[in-house]
Design a protein around this motif. Structure first.
Motif, PDB file in Angstrom:
ATOM      1  N   GLU A   1       0.810  -1.225   0.000  1.00  0.00           N
ATOM      2  CA  GLU A   1       0.000   0.000   0.000  1.00  0.00           C
ATOM      3  C   GLU A   1       0.842   1.274   0.000  1.00  0.00           C
ATOM      4  O   GLU A   1       0.396   2.300  -0.483  1.00  0.00           O
ATOM      5  N   ASP A   2       2.045   1.215   0.556  1.00  0.00           N
ATOM      6  CA  ASP A   2       2.898   2.409   0.634  1.00  0.00           C
ATOM      7  C   ASP A   2       3.871   2.515  -0.530  1.00  0.00           C
ATOM      8  O   ASP A   2       4.737   3.389  -0.529  1.00  0.00           O
ATOM      9  N   SER A   3       3.715   1.656  -1.522  1.00  0.00           N
ATOM     10  CA  SER A   3       4.648   1.662  -2.653  1.00  0.00           C
ATOM     11  C   SER A   3       4.404   2.856  -3.574  1.00  0.00           C
ATOM     12  O   SER A   3       3.320   3.441  -3.596  1.00  0.00           O
ATOM     13  N   THR A   4       5.424   3.184  -4.329  1.00  0.00           N
ATOM     14  CA  THR A   4       5.320   4.249  -5.321  1.00  0.00           C
ATOM     15  C   THR A   4       4.266   3.921  -6.371  1.00  0.00           C
ATOM     16  O   THR A   4       3.523   4.794  -6.807  1.00  0.00           O
ATOM     17  N   VAL A   5       4.190   2.660  -6.748  1.00  0.00           N
ATOM     18  CA  VAL A   5       3.208   2.232  -7.748  1.00  0.00           C
ATOM     19  C   VAL A   5       1.792   2.524  -7.264  1.00  0.00           C
ATOM     20  O   VAL A   5       0.980   3.125  -7.984  1.00  0.00           O
ATOM     21  N   VAL A   6       1.488   2.128  -6.049  1.00  0.00           N
ATOM     22  CA  VAL A   6       0.139   2.324  -5.506  1.00  0.00           C
ATOM     23  C   VAL A   6      -0.131   3.802  -5.280  1.00  0.00           C
ATOM     24  O   VAL A   6      -1.213   4.297  -5.579  1.00  0.00           O
ATOM     25  N   ARG A   7       0.854   4.518  -4.809  1.00  0.00           N
ATOM     26  CA  ARG A   7       0.669   5.954  -4.597  1.00  0.00           C
ATOM     27  C   ARG A   7       0.380   6.671  -5.916  1.00  0.00           C
ATOM     28  O   ARG A   7      -0.484   7.537  -5.987  1.00  0.00           O
ATOM     29  N   THR A   8       1.086   6.287  -6.956  1.00  0.00           N
ATOM     30  CA  THR A   8       0.863   6.886  -8.276  1.00  0.00           C
ATOM     31  C   THR A   8      -0.541   6.560  -8.787  1.00  0.00           C
ATOM     32  O   THR A   8      -1.243   7.441  -9.294  1.00  0.00           O
ATOM     33  N   LEU A   9      -0.932   5.307  -8.657  1.00  0.00           N
ATOM     34  CA  LEU A   9      -2.297   4.920  -9.057  1.00  0.00           C
ATOM     35  C   LEU A   9      -3.339   5.698  -8.267  1.00  0.00           C
ATOM     36  O   LEU A   9      -4.336   6.166  -8.819  1.00  0.00           O
ATOM     37  N   ARG A  10      -3.112   5.829  -6.970  1.00  0.00           N
ATOM     38  CA  ARG A  10      -4.061   6.539  -6.119  1.00  0.00           C
ATOM     39  C   ARG A  10      -4.142   8.015  -6.511  1.00  0.00           C
ATOM     40  O   ARG A  10      -5.217   8.610  -6.516  1.00  0.00           O
ATOM     41  N   LYS A  11      -3.009   8.609  -6.863  1.00  0.00           N
ATOM     42  CA  LYS A  11      -3.010  10.009  -7.312  1.00  0.00           C
ATOM     43  C   LYS A  11      -3.806  10.146  -8.610  1.00  0.00           C
ATOM     44  O   LYS A  11      -4.570  11.100  -8.781  1.00  0.00           O
ATOM     45  N   GLN A  12      -3.615   9.215  -9.534  1.00  0.00           N
ATOM     46  CA  GLN A  12      -4.363   9.250 -10.789  1.00  0.00           C
ATOM     47  C   GLN A  12      -5.854   9.056 -10.540  1.00  0.00           C
ATOM     48  O   GLN A  12      -6.689   9.714 -11.163  1.00  0.00           O
ATOM     49  N   TYR A  13      -6.176   8.156  -9.632  1.00  0.00           N
ATOM     50  CA  TYR A  13      -7.566   7.897  -9.276  1.00  0.00           C
ATOM     51  C   TYR A  13      -8.197   9.158  -8.681  1.00  0.00           C
ATOM     52  O   TYR A  13      -9.281   9.577  -9.094  1.00  0.00           O
ATOM     53  N   ALA A  14      -7.524   9.776  -7.724  1.00  0.00           N
ATOM     54  CA  ALA A  14      -8.045  10.991  -7.100  1.00  0.00           C
ATOM     55  C   ALA A  14      -8.221  12.104  -8.133  1.00  0.00           C
ATOM     56  O   ALA A  14      -9.240  12.808  -8.128  1.00  0.00           O
ATOM     57  N   ALA A  15      -7.256  12.246  -9.029  1.00  0.00           N
ATOM     58  CA  ALA A  15      -7.357  13.278 -10.070  1.00  0.00           C
ATOM     59  C   ALA A  15      -8.543  13.017 -10.995  1.00  0.00           C
ATOM     60  O   ALA A  15      -9.269  13.950 -11.366  1.00  0.00           O
ATOM     61  N   ALA A  16      -8.761  11.764 -11.351  1.00  0.00           N
ATOM     62  CA  ALA A  16      -9.905  11.420 -12.205  1.00  0.00           C
ATOM     63  C   ALA A  16     -11.216  11.710 -11.485  1.00  0.00           C
ATOM     64  O   ALA A  16     -12.172  12.205 -12.091  1.00  0.00           O
ATOM     65  N   LEU A  17     -11.273  11.420 -10.186  1.00  0.00           N
ATOM     66  CA  LEU A  17     -12.478  11.726  -9.407  1.00  0.00           C
ATOM     67  C   LEU A  17     -12.723  13.228  -9.356  1.00  0.00           C
ATOM     68  O   LEU A  17     -13.862  13.681  -9.523  1.00  0.00           O
ATOM     69  N   LEU A  18     -11.668  13.989  -9.132  1.00  0.00           N
ATOM     70  CA  LEU A  18     -11.807  15.444  -9.106  1.00  0.00           C
ATOM     71  C   LEU A  18     -12.273  15.961 -10.461  1.00  0.00           C
ATOM     72  O   LEU A  18     -13.175  16.803 -10.533  1.00  0.00           O
ATOM     73  N   ASP A  19     -11.664  15.461 -11.519  1.00  0.00           N
ATOM     74  CA  ASP A  19     -12.030  15.902 -12.871  1.00  0.00           C
ATOM     75  C   ASP A  19     -13.477  15.578 -13.211  1.00  0.00           C
ATOM     76  O   ASP A  19     -14.126  16.311 -13.952  1.00  0.00           O
ATOM     77  N   SER A  20     -13.980  14.477 -12.667  1.00  0.00           N
ATOM     78  CA  SER A  20     -15.358  14.086 -12.962  1.00  0.00           C
ATOM     79  C   SER A  20     -16.353  14.705 -11.975  1.00  0.00           C
ATOM     80  O   SER A  20     -17.553  14.492 -12.097  1.00  0.00           O
TER      81      SER A  20
END
Length: 97
Positions: A33-52
């Motif tokens: 959960e604390d990996s860079t991969v998951v953090r990056t995915l989570r950032k993209q997810y949050a950005a998509a939620l904000l955009d929508s």
């Protein structure tokens, strides 16, 4: 993840958010959960939620990222500043400010 990128590039944030949300649990299991991969995915997810405009779903994701980045990058890091702005946007849009 390519499909999510295509959706984002086509301006379809809602479908992209769904794809990214489904990618998080397997990525967390594989990388942690604390990996860079998951953090990056989570950032993209949050950005998509904000955009929508899905601020109620975005807010807990933004707050989770905010805590993680404050701990790892420090409270003055540019990513932290952006996440604070995103948190305030969510709160404003949800009428909590």
């Amino acid at each position: 993840m390519e499909e999510a990128k295509r959706e984002l590039n086509a301006g379809r944030s809602g479908p992209a958010a769904g794809l990214l949300r489904r990618a998080l649990p397997p990525a967390g299991a594989q990388y942690g959960e604390d990996s860079t991969v998951v953090r990056t995915l989570r950032k993209q997810y949050a950005a998509a939620l904000l955009d929508s405009g899905d601020y109620s779903t975005a807010l807990p994701e933004v707050r989770l990222l905010l805590r993680a980045y404050v701990a790892s990058a420090g409270p003055q890091a540019p990513v932290v500043e952006q996440l604070r702005a995103d948190e305030q946007l969510c709160l404003r849009e949800l009428g909590r400010v």
